[in-house]
Design a protein around this motif. Structure first.
Motif, PDB file in Angstrom:
ATOM      1  N   SER A  72       0.828  -1.206   0.000  1.00 10.18           N
ATOM      2  CA  SER A  72       0.000   0.000   0.000  1.00 10.18           C
ATOM      3  C   SER A  72       0.863   1.257   0.000  1.00 10.18           C
ATOM      4  CB  SER A  72      -0.930  -0.009   1.208  1.00 10.18           C
ATOM      5  OG  SER A  72      -1.685   1.174   1.267  1.00 10.18           O
ATOM      6  N   GLU A  73       1.905   1.271   0.829  1.00  9.78           N
ATOM      7  CA  GLU A  73       2.821   2.416   0.864  1.00  9.78           C
ATOM      8  C   GLU A  73       3.494   2.619  -0.495  1.00  9.78           C
ATOM      9  OE1 GLU A  73       5.691   2.473   4.066  1.00  9.78           O
ATOM     10  OE2 GLU A  73       4.185   1.744   5.485  1.00  9.78           O
ATOM     11  N   LEU A  74       3.923   1.531  -1.106  1.00 18.86           N
ATOM     12  CA  LEU A  74       4.572   1.601  -2.413  1.00 18.86           C
ATOM     13  C   LEU A  74       3.617   2.147  -3.466  1.00 18.86           C
ATOM     14  CD1 LEU A  74       6.902   0.969  -4.408  1.00 18.86           C
ATOM     15  CD2 LEU A  74       6.011  -1.371  -4.514  1.00 18.86           C
ATOM     16  N   VAL A  75       2.418   1.602  -3.512  1.00 18.99           N
ATOM     17  CA  VAL A  75       1.436   2.036  -4.507  1.00 18.99           C
ATOM     18  C   VAL A  75       1.088   3.510  -4.318  1.00 18.99           C
ATOM     19  CG1 VAL A  75      -0.974   1.741  -5.241  1.00 18.99           C
ATOM     20  CG2 VAL A  75       0.501  -0.263  -4.937  1.00 18.99           C
ATOM     21  N   GLN A  76       0.906   3.936  -3.091  1.00 17.39           N
ATOM     22  CA  GLN A  76       0.584   5.341  -2.834  1.00 17.39           C
ATOM     23  C   GLN A  76       1.709   6.263  -3.280  1.00 17.39           C
ATOM     24  OE1 GLN A  76      -0.456   5.600   1.319  1.00 17.39           O
ATOM     25  NE2 GLN A  76      -2.423   4.579   1.019  1.00 17.39           N
ATOM     26  N   ALA A  77       2.936   5.906  -2.976  1.00 19.30           N
ATOM     27  CA  ALA A  77       4.076   6.750  -3.356  1.00 19.30           C
ATOM     28  C   ALA A  77       4.217   6.841  -4.872  1.00 19.30           C
ATOM     29  CB  ALA A  77       5.360   6.207  -2.742  1.00 19.30           C
ATOM     30  N   VAL A  78       4.117   5.700  -5.542  1.00 14.52           N
ATOM     31  CA  VAL A  78       4.274   5.681  -7.001  1.00 14.52           C
ATOM     32  C   VAL A  78       3.100   6.399  -7.673  1.00 14.52           C
ATOM     33  CG1 VAL A  78       4.418   4.187  -9.027  1.00 14.52           C
ATOM     34  CG2 VAL A  78       5.746   3.652  -6.979  1.00 14.52           C
ATOM     35  N   ALA A  79       1.892   6.151  -7.209  1.00 17.34           N
ATOM     36  CA  ALA A  79       0.717   6.801  -7.796  1.00 17.34           C
ATOM     37  C   ALA A  79       0.800   8.317  -7.654  1.00 17.34           C
ATOM     38  CB  ALA A  79      -0.559   6.278  -7.152  1.00 17.34           C
ATOM     39  N   SER A  80       1.279   8.776  -6.527  1.00 13.57           N
ATOM     40  CA  SER A  80       1.428  10.217  -6.309  1.00 13.57           C
ATOM     41  C   SER A  80       2.431  10.817  -7.295  1.00 13.57           C
ATOM     42  CB  SER A  80       1.875  10.473  -4.870  1.00 13.57           C
ATOM     43  OG  SER A  80       2.065  11.835  -4.637  1.00 13.57           O
ATOM     44  N   ALA A  81       3.548  10.145  -7.489  1.00 12.99           N
ATOM     45  CA  ALA A  81       4.563  10.631  -8.429  1.00 12.99           C
ATOM     46  C   ALA A  81       4.050  10.608  -9.859  1.00 12.99           C
ATOM     47  CB  ALA A  81       5.834   9.792  -8.315  1.00 12.99           C
ATOM     48  N   VAL A  82       3.357   9.543 -10.227  1.00 10.36           N
ATOM     49  CA  VAL A  82       2.826   9.414 -11.586  1.00 10.36           C
ATOM     50  C   VAL A  82       1.756  10.466 -11.843  1.00 10.36           C
ATOM     51  CG1 VAL A  82       1.427   7.891 -13.063  1.00 10.36           C
ATOM     52  CG2 VAL A  82       3.447   6.994 -11.894  1.00 10.36           C
ATOM     53  N   ASP A  83       0.860  10.657 -10.885  1.00 11.54           N
ATOM     54  CA  ASP A  83      -0.192  11.668 -11.042  1.00 11.54           C
ATOM     55  C   ASP A  83       0.389  13.068 -11.182  1.00 11.54           C
ATOM     56  OD1 ASP A  83      -2.119   9.692 -10.897  1.00 11.54           O
ATOM     57  OD2 ASP A  83      -2.659  10.110  -8.806  1.00 11.54           O
ATOM     58  N   ALA A  84       1.407  13.368 -10.398  1.00  5.35           N
ATOM     59  CA  ALA A  84       2.035  14.696 -10.456  1.00  5.35           C
ATOM     60  C   ALA A  84       2.748  14.925 -11.781  1.00  5.35           C
ATOM     61  CB  ALA A  84       3.024  14.860  -9.296  1.00  5.35           C
ATOM     62  N   ALA A  85       3.246  13.873 -12.390  1.00  3.18           N
ATOM     63  CA  ALA A  85       4.002  14.005 -13.639  1.00  3.18           C
ATOM     64  C   ALA A  85       3.120  14.244 -14.852  1.00  3.18           C
ATOM     65  CB  ALA A  85       4.855  12.758 -13.866  1.00  3.18           C
ATOM     66  N   GLY A  86       1.911  13.745 -14.827  1.00  2.11           N
ATOM     67  CA  GLY A  86       1.041  13.850 -15.995  1.00  2.11           C
ATOM     68  C   GLY A  86       1.320  12.724 -16.979  1.00  2.11           C
ATOM     69  N   PRO A  87       0.394  12.519 -17.931  1.00  4.18           N
ATOM     70  CA  PRO A  87       0.484  11.366 -18.829  1.00  4.18           C
ATOM     71  C   PRO A  87       1.779  11.273 -19.641  1.00  4.18           C
ATOM     72  CG  PRO A  87      -1.673  12.386 -19.006  1.00  4.18           C
ATOM     73  CD  PRO A  87      -0.835  13.278 -18.140  1.00  4.18           C
ATOM     74  N   ALA A  88       2.246  12.371 -20.181  1.00  2.00           N
ATOM     75  CA  ALA A  88       3.427  12.317 -21.054  1.00  2.00           C
ATOM     76  C   ALA A  88       4.687  11.894 -20.307  1.00  2.00           C
ATOM     77  CB  ALA A  88       3.645  13.665 -21.733  1.00  2.00           C
ATOM     78  N   ALA A  89       4.787  12.262 -19.051  1.00  2.00           N
ATOM     79  CA  ALA A  89       5.983  11.950 -18.259  1.00  2.00           C
ATOM     80  C   ALA A  89       5.756  10.820 -17.258  1.00  2.00           C
ATOM     81  CB  ALA A  89       6.448  13.203 -17.525  1.00  2.00           C
ATOM     82  N   ALA A  90       4.589  10.184 -17.287  1.00  5.34           N
ATOM     83  CA  ALA A  90       4.253   9.154 -16.302  1.00  5.34           C
ATOM     84  C   ALA A  90       5.198   7.955 -16.307  1.00  5.34           C
ATOM     85  CB  ALA A  90       2.811   8.697 -16.484  1.00  5.34           C
ATOM     86  N   PRO A  91       5.607   7.424 -17.471  1.00  2.00           N
ATOM     87  CA  PRO A  91       6.529   6.273 -17.414  1.00  2.00           C
ATOM     88  C   PRO A  91       7.847   6.598 -16.689  1.00  2.00           C
ATOM     89  CG  PRO A  91       5.510   6.392 -19.568  1.00  2.00           C
ATOM     90  CD  PRO A  91       5.154   7.661 -18.842  1.00  2.00           C
ATOM     91  N   ALA A  92       8.400   7.765 -16.935  1.00  2.00           N
ATOM     92  CA  ALA A  92       9.640   8.156 -16.260  1.00  2.00           C
ATOM     93  C   ALA A  92       9.410   8.308 -14.754  1.00  2.00           C
ATOM     94  CB  ALA A  92      10.180   9.458 -16.849  1.00  2.00           C
ATOM     95  N   ALA A  93       8.288   8.908 -14.383  1.00  2.00           N
ATOM     96  CA  ALA A  93       7.970   9.068 -12.963  1.00  2.00           C
ATOM     97  C   ALA A  93       7.777   7.712 -12.295  1.00  2.00           C
ATOM     98  CB  ALA A  93       6.717   9.926 -12.801  1.00  2.00           C
TER      99      ALA A  93
END
Length: 193
Positions: A72-93
């Motif tokens: 859960s901690e991992l998913v929350q951290a990654v989801a937060s980073a991906v959401d902040a990056a936006g679709p174009a930069a999501a794979p890198a995030a």
């Protein structure tokens, strides 16, 4: 949060359960599943074995709860980073946040591995690669990239790269996981996006 007895937990009970999950994560990561007993968990938490069993019906239930908490901690951290990056930069995030989160929490990595190999049912492999494939697809669309690409294989390669980088950084503290993440992002950017 309801208890196994069908009532809501008190603040003290929630705190004790959280402590037991933390202790279990530490012991399973350090000693392995087989060497982690309810007695060891109880000793480390400063309570009796019966006290542990009051909160969790078995060692397996406690390890599963610890595994779920770590994920859960991992998913929350990654989801937060991906959401902040936006679709174009999501794979890198995704790549950077997965590697960064896991590299900074070696016990979590060991807990995940021990739980997956000892008690937790094997997860549907599609669940991991399909979310990465979706990120790649959305990034390609956001960047206006067309053409066929095997997103499943691309996602599997990314997942394997992340796993290898994290594994290497755990076995060799001198290994530069940040530089490795940057290289993996560059490979994805040039090859897929």
């Amino acid at each position: 949060m309801p208890s196994a007895r069908g009532r809501n937990l008190t603040f003290t009970e929630e705190a004790r359960r959280a402590q037991l999950i933390d202790v279990t994560t530490e012991l399973v990561a350090d000693l392995g599943y087989a060497a982690t007993s309810l007695g060891r968990i109880a000793d480390k938490a400063g309570i009796t074995k019966a006290g542990v069993l009051y909160h969790f019906p078995s060692k397996q239930a406690l390890v599963e709860a610890a595994h779920a908490e770590v994920l859960s901690e991992l998913v929350q951290a990654v989801a937060s980073a991906v959401d902040a990056a936006g679709p174009a930069a999501a794979p890198a995030a995704y790549i950077r946040s997965m590697i960064g989160h896991l590299r900074e929490r070696p016990r979590h990595v060991r807990m995940i591995v021990e739980a997956m190999t000892s008690v937790a049912p094997l997860a549907d492999p599609k669940a991991r690669w399909s979310s990465v494939a979706d990120l790649l697809s959305a990034a390609r669309a956001a960047r206006g990239i067309s053409g066929e690409v095997d997103l499943r294989t691309a996602a599997l390669v990314i997942g394997g790269g992340i796993d290898a980088i994290v594994s290497e950084s755990l076995s060799d503290p001198e290994y530069d996981a940040t530089a490795a993440a940057k290289l993996l992002v560059g490979v994805v950017e040039r090859g897929l996006l």
